[in-house]
Design an enzyme around this catalytic site. Structure first.
Site, mmCIF file in Angstrom:
data_model
loop_
_atom_site.group_PDB
_atom_site.id
_atom_site.type_symbol
_atom_site.label_atom_id
_atom_site.label_comp_id
_atom_site.label_asym_id
_atom_site.label_seq_id
_atom_site.Cartn_x
_atom_site.Cartn_y
_atom_site.Cartn_z
ATOM 1 N N CYS A 1 0.844 -1.199 0.000
ATOM 2 C CA CYS A 1 0.000 0.000 0.000
ATOM 3 C C CYS A 1 0.879 1.248 0.000
ATOM 4 O O CYS A 1 0.874 2.008 -0.953
ATOM 5 C CB CYS A 1 -0.920 -0.013 1.205
ATOM 6 N N GLU B 1 4.222 1.141 1.926
ATOM 7 C CA GLU B 1 5.391 0.825 2.721
ATOM 8 C C GLU B 1 6.692 1.174 2.000
ATOM 9 O O GLU B 1 6.831 0.923 0.806
ATOM 10 C CB GLU B 1 5.397 -0.676 3.055
#
Lengths: 792, 301
Positions: A434, A436
Site C-alpha cells: 500500500c 510501505e
C-alpha cells in the site's frame, strides 16, 4: 494519450477480466505427496526447496493462444493455488470461499475431494497456522478475538518485498555461481553455523534449478506449439517465446522481451514457493527497462508499438493472479482480490538524479488505457521529477481509476536513512504494497498486522473491560469517573496501549522465529541481498536490512474522540458533560442521548480542519505509537517500526468497536489511514493536508492519506496545474503519500443499483484500488460518505 | 486597527485569481443581484441561518432563546425572528450546528492567522489572498488595512469587486492589489437597475478610472439566461471593455443554481427558481462576442 491497445492485448485483457477466480488443489496435492514421501529425509530448507522443485517439475502448464509473455502460477488464469503447509483450509473454509458473495473463489468437487482425502489428513496439526495457534498464549487469543489487533502471518507468509535491478544484468546461473562460492568458503572449523548455512545455501541452489526448470518446460511447450502452428506469424511468435524461455531467467536478458519474461519467471517463483504478502513487485520498472528499450529502438529490434504491446501483455499477467484465498479475520482486514503487486514510476536513481524517463510516460499511458485491478502503480515524485510527469499522472488519476498513487520520493529516502540504510540503497528503494517503504532487492520489511487505536481508547474508558466480549481484557488503568483532565485519560490510554502492544509483539516474535526456523523462502532469498553472502534465509534475517511493522488504524477516530472528551467534558464551562455520563451514553450506543451525540459530532474540533486543538492531539497519538514501538528489536535482527495504513481493516475494526466519544455509533467503520473521519473535514484539501502534515511522517515507514475529488475540481488544465501544486506542497511538508478518488457520488449510487453496468468501476480504497461493485455494502457506503471536495 | 465583518474564509479557492488562494468574504453589499449566490453576504450586519437538513427538531434553540416564550408557534425557531437581538444563545445551544451565525467580527490579524496557514500552497502555485464579498469596498478601512498587511508580508492579493463604491477607495485598494476582478452585469442602465437594484453609471465610471491607474484587471461577467444573455447588450459591454488597456482577461461565469438553497436558509425566496444553467452554445456565442474584439476570454473563473 494515443489509444494503442492491439487486438491481441484487447483480447487478452478481456479474457483476464472474464476469467473467474477459482481454487485448484494441484499444488496442495503435489506438496502433500512430496512431504509424505520424504518426511525426515532432508533439512528444513532443503525440504522446502525440493518440494518447490517437485511442484515446478509436475505442475500443469498454461499458455494462452495470443500470449507473448508466458507463465501462470496455476493451471489457468485466475486459478489460485493453496498453501496447506501454511494454512490448511477446512472443507468449511472452502465452502465459504465458494459461496460467499464478495471475493468469491470457485471450488469444485474434485478440489473438495482432494482436500478431504489427502490434504487435510496430512496437514491438520502440521500447518504453520495450526502450530502458531497452538503456541500463542490465551491473552493473545483474547485480544485477537476482541479485535484489538490482527495477525498477518496466520495465513500467509512474510514477503512484502520488491526486486531491484539485479536480474537484468545477471541470470540465475550467475547466482548459482555465487552460491557455489559461498558454499566453498564455509568454514566448518571456526563457524558453528556452517552446517546451517550449507543447508540454506543448498536450498537456494535447488530453488534456482526449480525456476530454470519451469522456464525450460515453457520453452518446450512453446516449441511444441510452434511445430503444429499453421499461421506463419504466430509460428514465429511461438519460436520466439521458446527462445526467450530457454534463455531467461537462467541467463541475463538480452533485450526488452527477455527482460520482461525474466522478471515474470522470478515473480512466479516467489509467489509459488510461498504465499507471501504483497505477492512480489518489479520496483522501478521504467528504470530497469530503459537500457533494453533504448538499445532495441537503436538496433531496430524493437519499436515503440512492440514495446508497448509487450508491456501490456506483462500487465495482464499480474491481473491473472488474484491473491491466494483468505478466510476469517484476515479476509476481513484485506477483503480483496488484489495481491498488492505495485510498480514504481519515476523516482530517483541511486546517484540522486531524476530517475524518470520516456518509459515512465509509457507506463502511465498503459495504466490509463487498460485500467486493470492489478498491478497497482505509483508515481515516485521527487523535487527533481519533471512537472510534465506529475501532470501526466494526474490526468490519468482524473479518470477515477485510483491509479497511480502518489509518493514523496524525497521523504521515502529520508525515512530510510533514519532506519540506517545507505544513501544509495535508500534512493534505489521506493514503495510497495500500500504505502510501505523499502530498500528494493535488499530488505525484508514485514508487516505483522493492524492495531486498533480506538479500541485501546474504549478499553481505557472502561478501565480495561471490553463491553463487546464482556471480558476484563486489559489491566485496570483507572476509573474514568476519577479523571480530572485529558492527561489522566491519556495516561490510562498509554497503559492499555503498552499492554496490548506487548502482547502483539510477543506473538510476532514467536511467529517470526517459527518462520525463520520452519518455513524458509529459498527462492526469494536468492533475489534479496545479502542472503547468499550470509548463508541465511530471507525469513531468518538474511536480508541486508530488516524492519517489521505494526500498522495502526483509526488515527482520525481516536483523535476526534480525545478532542471530544476534552471539549465536552473538561471545558470548564456550564455546558460540560461529566465523563461518567459520556461513558454511560457510549455503553448505550447513544440510545436516548441523541442531542449529546449531535453535539459531539458537530460542536467539537475535528482532525482534518487545520485546527490545532484536534491536530495537537493527533500528534500525541502518533507520538505514542512511535515512542512505544519504534526501534524495538524484531525477530530477524532488525527493528519494529510504525506504519499508518488500514487496507480494509478499518471496517472490521469498526465492527468490533463500540460507540466512541466523537459521536460515532458502535459498529460503524473507523477512519482510515491518516485521513480524517469520513466527512469530518470541512475546510477543503489544504486544511486536510495541513492537519496531516503535523505528524512527523519521516518517523513512520508509510502513512496513507486518502482524498476524494469530484471531477468538477479537476476538469481542465488549469485545475490540474493547481492540483499538481497541492501535491507538491504536501510533499514539501514531508507528507509521505496521497491518493485521490475522482468520482461523483451519483456514479457510485448508480453502481450500487446496477452493478452489472459498472463492473469496471475502480475506486481507491486504502492504499490500493478495487472494483467498487466487489466491495462490501458497508465499504461502498463509506466510500460515498468520504468528503467529496467540491471546487469553490 | 479597524475590525471587519467577515462571513466566510474559503481555502483552496481555485476560481478567484491565479494559483491556490484563500478568499475572504466581507459582509455587506449595496447591490442585490437577482442571481446572487452568496445572499448571506448582502446584509451589512450579522444574521442567523438554519441549515434545514441538519436540524433534528430537538428544540434546544427554543429553550435557549430569551424571546421564545413570547412566541405562539411551536417547533424549531425560524431563522428570522422579529425583535431578535442576535445574542447567539440559540446558535450556541444548537447541537448539530444547523443554526449558524453569519458574520464574525475579525481584526486584520485574525484574518491573516487563517490566510497564512496556506502560505506553502501560495508559494508553490503563485496564489495568495482574494478579498471578495459582499462588496469589499463597503468596508473600506478594513479592506485597506488588510491589503496593506498583505503587502507588508509579501502575500499576493486580489480585489474582487462590483466596482460600486467611492472611487478613492477603489483606487487606494486596487493600488495595493496585484489583480482586480471587476464585475460587470449589464451595459444598459435600465437593465442593470432591474437586475441589481442599482444603476451601473458609477460602476462604469469607476472602471474607466481604474483603467488609468492599474495594470491588471479581469472582467467578470455572469451569464444568466433570460436576464442578461441578450447578445446586443453583451456586444455593448464588449465594445466598452475593448477600449480599456488594463483588461488582461474576461471571465464569463455561467449562472449556477448552488446559491438558491442559501436563500431558503435565510428564510428568503429566490426570483430565479425556474432559471436553468446556460447552454454551452449560449456560452460559446458569448465568448465569440468578446474574442472578436481581441479580448482574451474564458468560461469560468
Amino acid at each position: 494519450m494515443q489509444s494503442a491497445m492491439t487486438d491481441r492485448t484487447a483480447r487478452l485483457r478481456q479474457d483476464s477480466l472474464d476469467a473467474r477466480p477459482a481454487i485448484t488443489a494441484e499444488r496442495a496435492v503435489l506438496i502433500t505427496e512430496f512431504y509424505q514421501a520424504n518426511e525426515g529425509r532432508f533439512s528444513v530448507p532443503v525440504m522446502r526447496a525440493r518440494s518447490f522443485l517437485h511442484y515446478c517439475r509436475h505442475k500443469a502448464l498454461w499458455i494462452g493462444d495470443d500470449e507473448l509473455i508466458v507463465g501462470e502460477r496455476g493451471p489457468a488464469p485466475k486459478v489460485t493455488l493453496t498453501f496447506p503447509e501454511l494454512t490448511c483450509h477446512s472443507i468449511e473454509d472452502l465452502e465459504i470461499l465458494n459461496s460467499r458473495e464478495k471475493t468469491h473463489y470457485d471450488v469444485d468437487e474434485e478440489c473438495l475431494r482432494e482436500y478431504r482425502e489427502r490434504v487435510i489428513p496430512y496437514w491438520r496439526g502440521r500447518s504453520m497456522r495450526d502450530r502458531i495457534f497452538a503456541e500463542l498464549p490465551d491473552e493473545w487469543k483474547d485480544a485477537y478475538d476482541a479485535g484489538v489487533f490482527t495477525e498477518f502471518m496466520e495465513q500467509r507468509a512474510p514477503g512484502h518485498t520488491v526486486l531491484d535491478g539485479k536480474i537484468y544484468s545477471r541470470g540465475l546461473l550467475d547466482f548459482k555461481k555465487d552460491i557455489a562460492r559461498a558454499l566453498a568458503e564455509l568454514d566448518f572449523l571456526n563457524d558453528p553455523e556452517a552446517l546451517d548455512k550449507r543447508e540454506t545455501l543448498l536450498s537456494f541452489d535447488i530453488a534456482c534449478d526449480a525456476v530454470i526448470l519451469l522456464a525450460q518446460r515453457y520453452a518446450a511447450l512453446a516449441r511444441e506449439r510452434a511445430a503444429t502452428e499453421r499461421r506463419p506469424a504466430r509460428k514465429a511468435e511461438w519460436e520466439r517465446i521458446a527462445e526467450v524461455c530457454s534463455r531467461v531467467p537462467a541467463h541475463a536478458p538480452r533485450d526488452f522481451h527477455e527482460a520482461l519474461q525474466a522478471y515474470w519467471f522470478c515473480h512466479l517463483g516467489v509467489i509459488t514457493e510461498l504465499n507471501g504478502w504483497d505477492a512480489f513487485s518489479p520496483g522501478h520498472l521504467d528504470q530497469h527497462l530503459l537500457p533494453f528499450y533504448e538499445r532495441g529502438l537503436a538496433d531496430g529490434s524493437l519499436t515503440k508499438e512492440s514495446a508497448r504491446e509487450l508491456l501490456e501483455c506483462f500487465f495482464i499477467k499480474f491481473n491473472n493472479h488474484p491473491a491466494p484465498p483468505k478466510v476469517g479475520v484476515t479476509a476481513a482486514e484485506s477483503g480483496t482480490y488484489t495481491d498488492f503487486a505495485n510498480i514504481n514510476i519515476g523516482g530517483l536513481l541511486s546517484d540522486g538524479s531524476d530517475g524518470s524517463n520516456e518509459l515512465s510516460h509509457l507506463l502511465l499511458d498503459i495504466v490509463d488505457e487498460m485500467h486493470l485491478l492489478q498491478p497497482s502503480t505509483n508515481l515516485q515524485l521527487s523535487r527533481k521529477t519533471p512537472d510534465a510527469l506529475l501532470k501526466h499522472a494526474l490526468r490519468v488519476l482524473r479518470k477515477g481509476y485510483g491509479f497511480p498513487s502518489l509518493f514523496n520520493a524525497d521523504a521515502v529516502v529520508q525515512e530510510q536513512l533514519r532506519q540506517g540504510k545507505t544513501l544509495e540503497d535508500a534512493r534505489a528503494g521506493g514503495c510497495s504494497g500500500c504505502v510501505e517503504v523499502g530498500a528494493f532487492g535488499k530488505e525484508a520489511y514485514v508487516l505483522t498486522g493492524y492495531f486498533n487505536l480506538p479500541k485501546i481508547l474504549e478499553l481505557a474508558l472502561n478501565n480495561g473491560f471490553d463491553p463487546r466480549t464482556g471480558k476484563q481484557l486489559g489491566p485496570a488503568s483507572g476509573d474514568p469517573a476519577t479523571f480530572r483532565n485529558i492527561d489522566d485519560l491519556f495516561a490510562a490510554y498509554r497503559v492499555q496501549f503498552r499492554h496490548f502492544l506487548n502482547i502483539k509483539l510477543r506473538g510476532n516474535n514467536l511467529i517470526g522465529r517459527m518462520y525463520a526456523t520452519r518455513m524458509p523462502a529459498p527462492f526469494l532469498s536468492v533475489l534479496i541481498d545479502d542472503c547468499i553472502r550470509r548463508g541465511r534465509d530471507y525469513n531468518a534475517g538474511g536480508a541486508r536490512y530488516n524492519n517489521t511493522y505494526v500498522q495502526f488504524v483509526g488515527l482520525g477516530s481516536v483523535t476526534d474522540s480525545f478532542t471530544a472528551v476534552e471539549q465536552a467534558c473538561f471545558n470548564g464551562s456550564g455546558r460540560s458533560v461529566p465523563l461518567a455520563q459520556l461513558t454511560e451514553a457510549l455503553r448505550a450506543d447513544f440510545q436516548g442521548h441523541e442531542a449529546l451525540r449531535q453535539r459531539l459530532l458537530h460542536r467539537t474540533s475535528k482532525y482534518g480542519n487545520d485546527d490545532d486543538a484536534a491536530d495537537s492531539i493527533m500528534r500525541r497519538i502518533f507520538d505514542v505509537c512511535v515512542e512505544e514501538l519504534d526501534g524495538r528489536p524484531d525477530p530477524r535482527g532488525g527493528h519494529y517500526r510504525v506504519e499508518m495504513l488500514p487496507t480494509t481493516c478499518h471496517v472490521y475494526f469498526g465492527a468490533v468497536t463500540g460507540a466512541l466519544p466523537d459521536g460515532r455509533r458502535a459498529g460503524v467503520p473507523l477512519s482510515e489511514g491518516i485521513s480524517p473521519v469520513q466527512g469530518a473535514d470541512r475546510h477543503g484539501p489544504t486544511a486536510v493536508i495541513r492537519s496531516a502534515s503535523k505528524m512527523d511522517h519521516l518517523k513512520a515507514g508509510g502513512t496513507l492519506l486518502n482524498m476524494k475529488f469530484t471531477p468538477a475540481l479537476v476538469d481542465n488544465e488549469e485545475s490540474i496545474e493547481k492540483w499538481a501544486h497541492l501535491v507538491r506542497s504536501y510533499f514539501k511538508m514531508d507528507g509521505h503519500h496521497i491518493q485521490f478518488n475522482v468520482v461523483r457520488a451519483e456514479t457510485l449510487r448508480e453502481a450500487q443499483k446496477h452493478p452489472e453496468k459498472h463492473r469496471d468501476l475502480i475506486v481507491r480504497v486504502a492504499g490500493y484500488s478495487d472494483y467498487f461493485c466487489d466491495l462490501s455494502r458497508e465499504l461502498q457506503e463509506e466510500i460515498i460518505a468520504r468528503t467529496a471536495h467540491e471546487g469553490f | 486597527m479597524h475590525d471587519g465583518l467577515v462571513f466566510n474564509i474559503q481555502r483552496y479557492s481555485l476560481h478567484d485569481g491565479p494559483g491556490i488562494r484563500t478568499t475572504v468574504f466581507l459582509k455587506g453589499c449595496p447591490l442585490c443581484c437577482q442571481w446572487c449566490h452568496n445572499p448571506e453576504g448582502i446584509a451589512a450586519r450579522r444574521e442567523i441561518v438554519v441549515v434545514e437538513n441538519r436540524c433534528i427538531i430537538c428544540g434546544e434553540c427554543r429553550d435557549a432563546c430569551p424571546l421564545a416564550s413570547a412566541l405562539d408557534c411551536s417547533g424549531p425557531l425560524p431563522p428570522r425572528l422579529a425583535d431578535c437581538t442576535l445574542c447567539g444563545a440559540c446558535v450556541d445551544a444548537c447541537p448539530t450546528g444547523a443554526r449558524q451565525m453569519i458574520g464574525r467580527t475579525m481584526s486584520v490579524e485574525d484574518v491573516l492567522c487563517v490566510v497564512r496557514r496556506d502560505r506553502t500552497f501560495y508559494d508553490d502555485s503563485g496564489g495568495g489572498l482574494t478579498v471578495s464579498g459582499g462588496e469589499p469596498l463597503s468596508q473600506p478601512r478594513f479592506l485597506l488595512a488588510l491589503l496593506e498587511a498583505c503587502r507588508a508580508e509579501g502575500l499576493h492579493s486580489v480585489l474582487d469587486t462590483t466596482g460600486f463604491g467611492r472611487v478613492e477607495h477603489l483606487l487606494a485598494a486596487s493600488a495595493l492589489a496585484g489583480l482586480v476582478l471587476y464585475d460587470l452585469k449589464a451595459f444598459d442602465e435600465e437593465l442593470h437597475l432591474r437586475l441589481t437594484g442599482v444603476s451601473n453609471r458609477l460602476i462604469l465610471e469607476n472602471l474607466r478610472e481604474l483603467d488609468r491607474t492599474h495594470p491588471n484587471v479581469w472582467i467578470r461577467l455572469p451569464v444568466v439566461p433570460g436576464f442578461n444573455d441578450d447578445l446586443e447588450d453583451l456586444r455593448r459591454i464588449a465594445d466598452f471593455v475593448a477600449t480599456l488597456r488594463s483588461v488582461t482577461l474576461v471571465n464569463l461565469l455561467p449562472f449556477h443554481r448552488t446559491g438558491l438553497h442559501k436563500f431558503r436558509r435565510l428564510g428568503l425566496t429566490h426570483a430565479l427558481d425556474g432559471v436553468e444553467t446556460p447552454s454551452p452554445e449560449l456560452m460559446q456565442r458569448a465568448v465569440e462576442v468578446f474574442e472578436q474584439r481581441g479580448l482574451k476570454t474564458k468560461v469560468g473563473g
